[in-house]
Motif scaffolding. Structure first.
Motif, PDB file in Angstrom:
ATOM      1  N   ASP A   1      37.841  55.350  -8.126  1.00 48.01           N
ATOM      2  CA  ASP A   1      37.000  54.566  -9.027  1.00 48.01           C
ATOM      3  C   ASP A   1      36.769  53.194  -8.398  1.00 48.01           C
ATOM      4  O   ASP A   1      37.711  52.457  -8.130  1.00 48.01           O
ATOM      5  CB  ASP A   1      37.679  54.415 -10.382  1.00 48.01           C
ATOM      6  N   ILE A   2      35.511  52.867  -8.155  1.00 49.95           N
ATOM      7  CA  ILE A   2      35.183  51.603  -7.487  1.00 49.95           C
ATOM      8  C   ILE A   2      34.496  50.613  -8.423  1.00 49.95           C
ATOM      9  O   ILE A   2      33.950  49.610  -7.984  1.00 49.95           O
ATOM     10  CB  ILE A   2      34.282  51.858  -6.255  1.00 49.95           C
ATOM     11  N   ASN A   3      34.562  50.855  -9.716  1.00 51.38           N
ATOM     12  CA  ASN A   3      33.792  50.056 -10.670  1.00 51.38           C
ATOM     13  C   ASN A   3      34.351  48.683 -10.982  1.00 51.38           C
ATOM     14  O   ASN A   3      33.611  47.802 -11.378  1.00 51.38           O
ATOM     15  CB  ASN A   3      33.602  50.838 -11.972  1.00 51.38           C
ATOM     16  N   GLU A   4      35.640  48.462 -10.849  1.00 51.94           N
ATOM     17  CA  GLU A   4      36.203  47.161 -11.194  1.00 51.94           C
ATOM     18  C   GLU A   4      37.074  46.613 -10.070  1.00 51.94           C
ATOM     19  O   GLU A   4      38.287  46.475 -10.219  1.00 51.94           O
ATOM     20  CB  GLU A   4      36.997  47.265 -12.489  1.00 51.94           C
ATOM     21  N   PRO A   5      36.448  46.257  -8.948  1.00 48.16           N
ATOM     22  CA  PRO A   5      37.245  45.723  -7.839  1.00 48.16           C
ATOM     23  C   PRO A   5      37.669  44.282  -8.094  1.00 48.16           C
ATOM     24  O   PRO A   5      37.011  43.543  -8.831  1.00 48.16           O
ATOM     25  CB  PRO A   5      36.272  45.791  -6.662  1.00 48.16           C
ATOM     26  N   LYS A   6      38.775  43.903  -7.503  1.00 48.09           N
ATOM     27  CA  LYS A   6      39.235  42.519  -7.560  1.00 48.09           C
ATOM     28  C   LYS A   6      38.761  41.811  -6.298  1.00 48.09           C
ATOM     29  O   LYS A   6      38.500  42.442  -5.273  1.00 48.09           O
ATOM     30  CB  LYS A   6      40.762  42.483  -7.638  1.00 48.09           C
ATOM     31  N   ILE A   7      38.682  40.504  -6.376  1.00 53.02           N
ATOM     32  CA  ILE A   7      38.358  39.722  -5.186  1.00 53.02           C
ATOM     33  C   ILE A   7      39.591  39.769  -4.269  1.00 53.02           C
ATOM     34  O   ILE A   7      40.723  39.618  -4.723  1.00 53.02           O
ATOM     35  CB  ILE A   7      38.036  38.255  -5.554  1.00 53.02           C
ATOM     36  N   LEU A   8      39.383  40.009  -2.971  1.00 51.26           N
ATOM     37  CA  LEU A   8      40.485  40.086  -2.013  1.00 51.26           C
ATOM     38  C   LEU A   8      41.149  38.727  -1.894  1.00 51.26           C
ATOM     39  O   LEU A   8      40.531  37.743  -1.471  1.00 51.26           O
ATOM     40  CB  LEU A   8      39.991  40.552  -0.644  1.00 51.26           C
ATOM     41  N   GLU A   9      42.408  38.663  -2.298  1.00 42.76           N
ATOM     42  CA  GLU A   9      43.159  37.420  -2.278  1.00 42.76           C
ATOM     43  C   GLU A   9      43.362  36.948  -0.833  1.00 42.76           C
ATOM     44  O   GLU A   9      43.740  37.713   0.035  1.00 42.76           O
ATOM     45  CB  GLU A   9      44.520  37.637  -2.941  1.00 42.76           C
ATOM     46  N   GLY A  10      43.098  35.689  -0.606  1.00 41.44           N
ATOM     47  CA  GLY A  10      43.311  35.109   0.718  1.00 41.44           C
ATOM     48  C   GLY A  10      42.195  35.373   1.715  1.00 41.44           C
ATOM     49  O   GLY A  10      42.331  35.057   2.889  1.00 41.44           O
ATOM     50  N   PHE A  11      41.052  35.923   1.258  1.00 45.96           N
ATOM     51  CA  PHE A  11      39.968  36.233   2.192  1.00 45.96           C
ATOM     52  C   PHE A  11      39.373  34.973   2.787  1.00 45.96           C
ATOM     53  O   PHE A  11      39.080  34.013   2.080  1.00 45.96           O
ATOM     54  CB  PHE A  11      38.848  37.029   1.500  1.00 45.96           C
ATOM     55  N   THR A  12      39.211  34.977   4.104  1.00 50.66           N
ATOM     56  CA  THR A  12      38.453  33.941   4.807  1.00 50.66           C
ATOM     57  C   THR A  12      37.550  34.639   5.798  1.00 50.66           C
ATOM     58  O   THR A  12      37.957  35.601   6.444  1.00 50.66           O
ATOM     59  CB  THR A  12      39.376  32.968   5.559  1.00 50.66           C
ATOM     60  N   GLN A  13      36.311  34.150   5.887  1.00 51.83           N
ATOM     61  CA  GLN A  13      35.381  34.750   6.830  1.00 51.83           C
ATOM     62  C   GLN A  13      35.920  34.591   8.242  1.00 51.83           C
ATOM     63  O   GLN A  13      36.555  33.610   8.570  1.00 51.83           O
ATOM     64  CB  GLN A  13      34.010  34.092   6.740  1.00 51.83           C
ATOM     65  N   GLY A  14      35.617  35.593   9.081  1.00 46.90           N
ATOM     66  CA  GLY A  14      36.117  35.595  10.464  1.00 46.90           C
ATOM     67  C   GLY A  14      35.296  34.762  11.391  1.00 46.90           C
ATOM     68  O   GLY A  14      34.214  34.385  11.215  1.00 46.90           O
TER      69      GLY A  14
END
Length: 182
Positions: free
Chosen positions: A169-182
């Motif tokens: 089920d892909i309907n309620e994803p969370k924001i990836l904690e600690g994400f920074t663009q590469g």
């Protein structure tokens, strides 16, 4: 295009899934989002990491979500997105932070590093080259004429029926904690 009929697993082996795809298109993406996603999960991983190439490219294989069947460890699958408005759902193994696959509205990209070397298709496209890092040696040829959006839209235009069901089920994803663009 190559076919792929193989059981794949995360780095620690708790998550396993079968891929049964008659055609696989392999690409390397140099965008900051793909690179940042892989680097963020690598930073969280305890031991094994997913490699990026010398220029910061993430290696993906385009398949349909309906060609994936989770056979073990579904409880370890985590779904995230990297920003609030993103339509791309990224699935990884929470047990070891291995990126597994990403699902857009009408496409799915599988982490090529999970596939056995002798079963990997040849790289057909290198995209988003303007965002590539400075690497060692000769820079790989970039497929400038193929935009990233093509890989997220073309498979669904070809066979939209294969976009469902998704393996999770892909309907309620969370924001990836600690994400920074590469």
């Amino acid at each position: 295009m190559n076919s792929l009929h193989q059981t794949l697993k995360c780095s620690c082996g708790k998550v396993q899934f079968a891929v049964d795809s008659p055609s696989v298109l392999r690409l390397v993406c140099y965008c900051k989002d793909c690179r940042g996603y892989v680097k963020t999960l690598n930073d969280k991983a305890a031991n094994v990491t997913t490699p990026l190439d010398d220029w910061g490219g993430a290696d993906w294989s385009s398949i349909y979500p309906s060609e994936i069947t989770v056979t073990q460890g579904k409880e370890y699958l985590a779904v995230c997105k990297i920003r609030e408005k993103s339509g791309i759902r990224r699935v990884y193994a929470s047990c070891c932070h291995t990126p597994l696959f990403s699902i857009g509205e009408i496409s799915c990209l599988l982490n090529t590093h999970l596939i056995e070397n002798d079963k990997k298709a040849d790289v057909r496209f290198r995209i988003m080259g303007r965002q590539a890092l400075t690497g060692q040696g000769k820079r790989p040829p970039i497929s400038w004429s193929v935009p990233l959006s093509w890989f997220w839209t073309m498979p669904g235009r070809v066979n939209k029926d294969k976009m469902k069901p998704t393996p999770i089920d892909i309907n309620e994803p969370k924001i990836l904690e600690g994400f920074t663009q590469g």
